[in-house]
Design an enzyme around this catalytic site. Structure first.
Site, short mmCIF file in Angstrom:
data_model
loop_
_atom_site.label_atom_id
_atom_site.label_comp_id
_atom_site.label_asym_id
_atom_site.label_seq_id
_atom_site.Cartn_x
_atom_site.Cartn_y
_atom_site.Cartn_z
N SER A 68 0.79 -1.22 0.00
CA SER A 68 0.00 0.00 0.00
C SER A 68 0.83 1.29 0.00
CB SER A 68 -0.94 -0.06 1.21
OG SER A 68 -1.83 1.00 1.17
N ASP A 288 -6.58 2.33 -2.24
CA ASP A 288 -7.71 2.25 -1.30
C ASP A 288 -7.77 3.47 -0.37
OD1 ASP A 288 -5.56 1.59 0.29
OD2 ASP A 288 -6.39 -0.30 1.02
N ALA A 379 -8.90 9.54 8.81
CA ALA A 379 -8.43 10.83 8.31
C ALA A 379 -7.48 10.64 7.13
CB ALA A 379 -7.73 11.60 9.43
N ASN A 380 -6.74 9.51 7.11
CA ASN A 380 -5.78 9.27 6.03
C ASN A 380 -6.43 8.87 4.70
OD1 ASN A 380 -6.44 6.53 6.30
ND2 ASN A 380 -4.62 6.04 7.49
N THR A 507 1.93 -0.92 10.51
CA THR A 507 2.39 -1.19 9.14
C THR A 507 3.83 -0.77 8.90
OG1 THR A 507 1.61 0.96 8.37
CG2 THR A 507 0.07 -0.88 8.17
C1 G16 Z 1 -3.32 0.42 6.58
C2 G16 Z 1 -4.66 0.15 7.22
C3 G16 Z 1 -5.30 1.46 7.66
C4 G16 Z 1 -4.37 2.23 8.57
C5 G16 Z 1 -3.00 2.39 7.90
C6 G16 Z 1 -1.97 2.98 8.84
O1 G16 Z 1 -3.48 1.22 5.46
O2 G16 Z 1 -5.47 -0.51 6.29
O3 G16 Z 1 -6.51 1.18 8.30
O4 G16 Z 1 -4.89 3.49 8.84
O5 G16 Z 1 -2.50 1.12 7.50
O6 G16 Z 1 -1.85 2.13 9.93
P1 G16 Z 1 -0.72 2.27 11.00
O7 G16 Z 1 -0.83 3.66 11.53
O8 G16 Z 1 -1.01 1.22 12.01
O9 G16 Z 1 0.61 2.10 10.29
P2 G16 Z 1 -2.68 1.00 4.11
O10 G16 Z 1 -3.22 2.03 3.18
O11 G16 Z 1 -1.23 1.19 4.40
O12 G16 Z 1 -3.02 -0.41 3.74
#
Ligand code: G16
Length: 550
Positions: A68, A288, A379-380, A507
């Protein structure tokens, strides 16, 4: 393990052995780390997807290979359950255990244990559909995944290079094919035709909008946006930028929704082209997330993030529910996370029920399912709208008593077709926003005027071990390390309209710090002071601390 071919499984597992020094964790959005380290994980995810399908009586499970918004060298993988939703939480633990088995023997034991604990009838068929984004490491990782699927005897369908939301859609469409709950044709074309067809109906008789610039983050969203652009033609004139899907290093680099949201500025590639008042939007690396933006009359950058999308969309839906004469039957609720701007929460909660949950689409999605119409956005820029099965039935059977009621009812029905209800899709959300702007005759400036964001700042702190940070109250307060929350509270008290919280990312290998305050320099200062506290807490000192941390 009667019907699993153990020799085949072991031989293939030996080809994809786990590097002994690595530990893996199924986090916010599946496994995510350097693509070069993920071979064994992908093999095992293939096995797990097969087992999950058997557990679900042969229903098709989805596997998406993507990281992502992360930098290009990262990659990742997540599983999608039969209705197109995120993997059930209990199986996340199985995924983590399976990924950390150190040897093939241990792996076989873990598999046998999962079969026993989850009561899987392994004589059932296994069906899996998978896809990947444009990352260079994706092709080899898909080959590892395919070995895992072969090892467990799964019938596999390769959906190719496509977006995360398309994969979610396909899973639901495949599993509902030829049933009364059919979600649509199980192909990418079927998806885009469904979505764009609904958009065309929603904006019929509205003036054509001015052109929209779409920043594709140099990722797989380029292909999706191109399809939408082709299908819609002059109904929605679209200009695509940041479409270099084969340029090494370009993915998410100085482009895309995460760049715009975190740096709160234009992608540099747009700095000479975007004119004041023109609206533009950014997708992320797997399409997404969606963030809109524009320049005001003085050329100042203005962002319309997930919170602003929620405000726009929820207001429109509430209005149509009332116009359709359904306000006593269909309630609308909102789900946000702690990252929602305080001003958005104030704006929305004065109109609708608002719930705050932990970060991660899966948490928001589940909370939104409790409302007849649940609007959820992070918000993101992640988010969508869910219509409960009962609401869909109500819309289908409601007898409007006036032409105005009938028009509003049709809008709502078309929204259920336009919106991807398995997971948020940047493209579907973009058409949703465009449809609402067309109906309200809003420019980006008028949309932005719904409320004024509190100035805010998001900062990443690189720490040795993010797992020492534990939170409660929908991630708004730290319970560990002990004493740190009290120090944050003490700081926050000194800032007018101050708010700040700290949480470990699921992530990336970082801790995130969010802060807001009445004035931008104060929001920055608060964020950097809290970041300084976090840094010191993990063994840092004034000499090694990044210079902006205070
Ligand atoms: C993923 C999740 C989102 C989350 C984001 C950041 O997004 O699907 O729900 O807001 O990670 O998460 P974190 O702050 O725990 O790193 P994506 O777009 O990276 O798949």
């Amino acid at each position: 393990m009667a019907t699993l071919e153990l020799n085949l499984l072991s031989n293939l597992a030996n080809k994809h052995s786990k590097p002994p020094y690595l530990r893996f964790q199924y986090g916010t959005a599946g496994f995510r780390t350097l693509g070069a380290n993920l071979d064994s994980v992908l093999f095992r995810v293939g096995v797990l997807a097969g087992l999950r399908s058997k557990k679900q009586d042969g229903k098709t499970i989805g596997v998406m290979v993507t990281a992502s918004h992360n930098p290009e060298p990262d990659n990742g993988v997540k599983l999608v359950d039969p209705r197109g939703e995120m993997l059930e939480a209990a199986w996340e633990a199985h995924a983590t255990t399976l990924s950390n088995a150190d040897t093939t023997e241990e792996l076989l034991e873990v598999i046998a244990n999962i079969i026993q604990v989850a009561k899987i009838d392994i004589s059932k068929p296994a069906r899996v559909v998978y896809a990947r984004d444009t990352r260079p490491s994706g092709e080899a990782l898909v080959a590892s995944l395919e070995d895992g699927l072969r090892a467990v005897g799964a019938e596999a369908r390769n959906a190719g290079v496509t977006t995360t939301p398309v994969l979610h859609y396909l899973v639901r469409a495949i599993n509902t094919k030829s049933t009364t709950e059919s979600y649509g044709e199980d192909s990418e074309d079927g998806y885009y035709e469904k979505m764009c067809g609904a958009y065309k109906k929603l904006v019929a008789n509205r003036p054509l909008p001015p052109p929209l610039i779409v920043d594709c983050a140099n990722g797989v969203g380029t292909f999706a946006a191109d399809r939408v652009k082709d299908i819609l033609g002059s109904t929605l004139p679209i200009t695509l930028v940041n479409t270099a899907t084969t340029t090494v290093g370009a993915l998410n680099n100085a482009s895309g929704a995460d760049f715009v949201k975190t740096s709160q500025r234009l992608p540099p590639s747009l700095s000479d082209t975007l004119k004041p008042g023109e609206r533009a939007c950014s997708l992320d690396g797997d399409a997404d997330r969606l963030i809109y933006f524009y320049l005001d009359e003085s050329g100042t950058f203005k962002m319309l993030d997930g919170d602003k999308i929620a405000a726009l969309v929820a207001s429109f839906i509430v209005e149509q529910v009332k116009l359709a004469g359904l306000e006593n039957k269909v309630r609308v609720g909102i789900v946000q996370t702690a990252y929602a701007n305080g001003a958005s929460t104030k704006y929305l909660s004065s109109r609708l029920p608002v719930k705050c949950v932990a970060t991660g689409v899966k948490h928001l999605h589940h909370a939104a399912e409790h409302y007849p119409i649940g609007v959820y956005f992070e918000a993101n820029g992640h988010g969508t709208v869910l219509f409960s099965p009962e609401t869909v039935r109500t819309l289908e059977t409601h007898q409007p008593s006036t032409p105005a009621q009938s028009t509003a009812l049709n809008y709502l029905i078309n929204l259920t077709q336009l919106i991807n209800q398995t997971v948020g899709d940047a493209l579907s959300d973009m058409l949703l926003v465009e449809a609402v702007l067309a109906h309200k005759s809003y420019s980006a400036v008028e949309w932005d005027g719904l409320y004024s964001d509190l100035p805010n700042r998001l900062v990443k702190v690189v720490v040795a071990d993010r797992n020492i940070f534990q939170t409660q109250d929908a991630e708004r307060r730290l319970v560990s390390p002990p004493g740190l929350q009290a120090k944050i509270d003490e700081l926050v008290r000194r800032y007018d309209a101050g708010r700040s919280f700290v949480r470990p990312s699921g992530t990336e290998d970082v801790v995130r710090v969010y802060a807001e305050a009445m004035l931008k320099p104060l929001a920055d200062e608060l964020a950097f002071r809290v970041a300084g506290l976090v840094y010191d807490e993990t063994g840092g000192d004034a000499f090694t601390r990044p210079k902006e941390f205070l």
